[in-house]
Design a protein around this motif. Structure first.
Motif, PDB file in Angstrom:
ATOM      1  N   ALA A   3      44.839  37.345  48.012  1.00 62.00           N
ATOM      2  CA  ALA A   3      45.572  37.269  46.749  1.00 62.00           C
ATOM      3  C   ALA A   3      46.700  38.283  46.744  1.00 62.00           C
ATOM      4  CB  ALA A   3      44.615  37.531  45.585  1.00 62.00           C
ATOM      5  N   LYS A   4      47.735  38.001  45.982  1.00 55.49           N
ATOM      6  CA  LYS A   4      48.870  38.902  45.866  1.00 55.49           C
ATOM      7  C   LYS A   4      48.690  39.823  44.664  1.00 55.49           C
ATOM      8  CE  LYS A   4      52.326  35.791  47.903  1.00 55.49           C
ATOM      9  NZ  LYS A   4      53.632  35.115  47.674  1.00 55.49           N
ATOM     10  N   PHE A   5      49.285  40.991  44.768  1.00 59.52           N
ATOM     11  CA  PHE A   5      49.320  41.884  43.626  1.00 59.52           C
ATOM     12  C   PHE A   5      50.177  41.266  42.527  1.00 59.52           C
ATOM     13  CE2 PHE A   5      48.058  45.441  46.471  1.00 59.52           C
ATOM     14  CZ  PHE A   5      47.079  46.008  45.658  1.00 59.52           C
ATOM     15  N   GLU A   6      49.711  41.412  41.296  1.00 55.56           N
ATOM     16  CA  GLU A   6      50.469  40.976  40.134  1.00 55.56           C
ATOM     17  C   GLU A   6      50.706  42.170  39.223  1.00 55.56           C
ATOM     18  OE1 GLU A   6      51.643  37.986  39.719  1.00 55.56           O
ATOM     19  OE2 GLU A   6      50.593  36.982  41.388  1.00 55.56           O
ATOM     20  N   GLU A   7      51.946  42.324  38.776  1.00 51.41           N
ATOM     21  CA  GLU A   7      52.252  43.402  37.844  1.00 51.41           C
ATOM     22  C   GLU A   7      51.632  43.098  36.494  1.00 51.41           C
ATOM     23  OE1 GLU A   7      56.187  44.561  35.576  1.00 51.41           O
ATOM     24  OE2 GLU A   7      56.331  45.244  37.674  1.00 51.41           O
ATOM     25  N   ILE A   8      50.873  44.075  35.963  1.00 48.27           N
ATOM     26  CA  ILE A   8      50.222  43.853  34.673  1.00 48.27           C
ATOM     27  C   ILE A   8      50.708  44.816  33.592  1.00 48.27           C
ATOM     28  CG2 ILE A   8      48.156  42.819  35.686  1.00 48.27           C
ATOM     29  CD1 ILE A   8      46.723  45.494  35.279  1.00 48.27           C
TER      30      ILE A   8
END
Length: 225
Positions: A3-8
């Motif tokens: 999975a890719k990092f997602e900005e939260i």
């Protein structure tokens, strides 16, 4: 496929207009500086942050009403380890400049370190750790600094004061008798070692690893007393 990092979330860094980014990938979190590549912090790499607290707090853990200061909340691992080492009558003051980082640790990010902000021994001070050092002569049994990248600053030029002769002298004055100053760094810095000695500290340098046990990048901790 991983999975890719997602900005939260994002948070402004006071005083200079920079920004921190909080990213998540499954149960892994990363804090990065906007516009720069690579992690500033990652929940999978916290061995040296824990070592910072262990090395300092084990020297003062048996003191009654021990009071320690942690400069930089980060992802909470230094604070969490300090609380494990310290007795029930201790106080751990954590200074964090970026309010958003405190909120992140009160939210989902906090699970990684076991939500140390919920411990009743924790006191949060929003602002520059230097201000607490300046106003606290003889106030702390241990001071742990994990600010920027160590003596070679990364996010705020103002942090240079902490590692200057004046800042180190102020830290020395802020320690109680037989207190300990512990400073985390991403790399070695012989000039900083000499600066500590010139202020009057006895100094020990300890190499620690980003991973535990004994794996990952080499980081450095100065113990000064």
């Amino acid at each position: 496929m991983m999975a890719k990092f997602e900005e939260i979330a994002t948070a402004s860094i006071p005083g200079q207009g920079g920004e921190l980014r909080l990213l998540q990938r499954n149960d892994e979190f990363s804090i990065r500086i906007a516009g720069k590549s690579g992690d500033l912090m990652n929940t999978r790499l916290h061995g040296s942050e824990e070592a910072l607290a262990e090395l300092a707090c084990r020297r003062v853990a048996d003191r009654a009403d021990a009071r320690v200061l942690i400069g930089g909340l980060g992802m909470g691992f230094t604070l969490a380890t300090a609380l494990v080492c310290l007795a029930n009558d201790a106080t751990a003051v954590v200074a964090e400049l970026v309010p958003g980082v405190v909120e992140w640790n009160r939210g989902p990010l906090g699970a990684a370190a076991g939500y140390p902000l919920k411990d009743p021994r924790t006191q949060v001070s929003l602002g520059d750790v230097g201000e607490l050092i300046r106003k606290g002569p003889g106030g702390f049994d241990a001071i742990m600094l994990d600010v920027d990248n160590g003596p070679e600053g990364l996010t705020r030029r103002e942090n240079d004061w902490l590692y200057s002769p004046d800042g180190l002298a102020a830290a020395q004055a802020a320690l109680r008798p037989d207190g300990i100053l512990a400073v985390w760094s991403a790399g070695q810095d012989p000039a900083f070692t000499e600066r500590l000695k010139r202020v009057g500290f006895l100094v020990e340098e300890v190499m620690v690893r980003a991973h535990r046990p004994g794996k990952g990048a080499k980081h450095w901790i100065w113990l000064a007393w």
